[in-house]
Scaffold this active site. Sequence first.
Site: not given
Ligand code: CA2
Length: 146
Positions: A12-13, A20, A25, A76, A79, A100, A102, A109
């Site tokens: 997700p996201n 964003r 990221y 990946n 969340a 996996e 990230h 974090r």
């Molecule tokens: O660091 C990572 O790749 C995560 O898997 C990213 C997840 C986070 O919940 C994990 O703890 C670590 C969040 C992905 C959200 O991606 C976005 C990318 C751009 C803007 C907003 C969100």
Amino acid sequence: MRSRTIHILNGPNLNLLGKREPEIYGHDTLEDVARSCATLAMELGLETALYQSNHEGEIVEMIHRAREAAAGIIINPAAYTHTSVAILDALSAFDGPVLEVHISNVHKRESFRHHSYVSLRAEGVIAGFGIQGYELALRRMAVLLG
Ligand code: CA2
């Protein structure tokens, strides 16, 4: 002949990647990840297919489809990394290697990001290398698949 296709699954996201929160990221999009992995895969004698979903059940179904179509999974779970026994169980029913990834360094974090259900199944974990982590995982996948 056994498949040489690697499924790169994203939770997700991650469709917002590059759009964003670039301070966490980066500026590259998921389409950039798909392109750079496809190019590297050719060099490594592999193929890649990248998918993303914001829904847990859809990710479970992506993993089920990989059982038939993929030699390995790079995931990946975003969340869902920290919450999803369903994704862990689906990965446990997949026979090939699982890596996996990230983008951010989850260990730097919030503490809720320090635990991963998926790590119980993954052969390895890459965190904090930005989107380069996907390419590093692909190189490792080539080694694991021989
Ligand atoms: O660091 C990572 O790749 C995560 O898997 C990213 C997840 C986070 O919940 C994990 O703890 C670590 C969040 C992905 C959200 O991606 C976005 C990318 C751009 C803007 C907003 C969100």
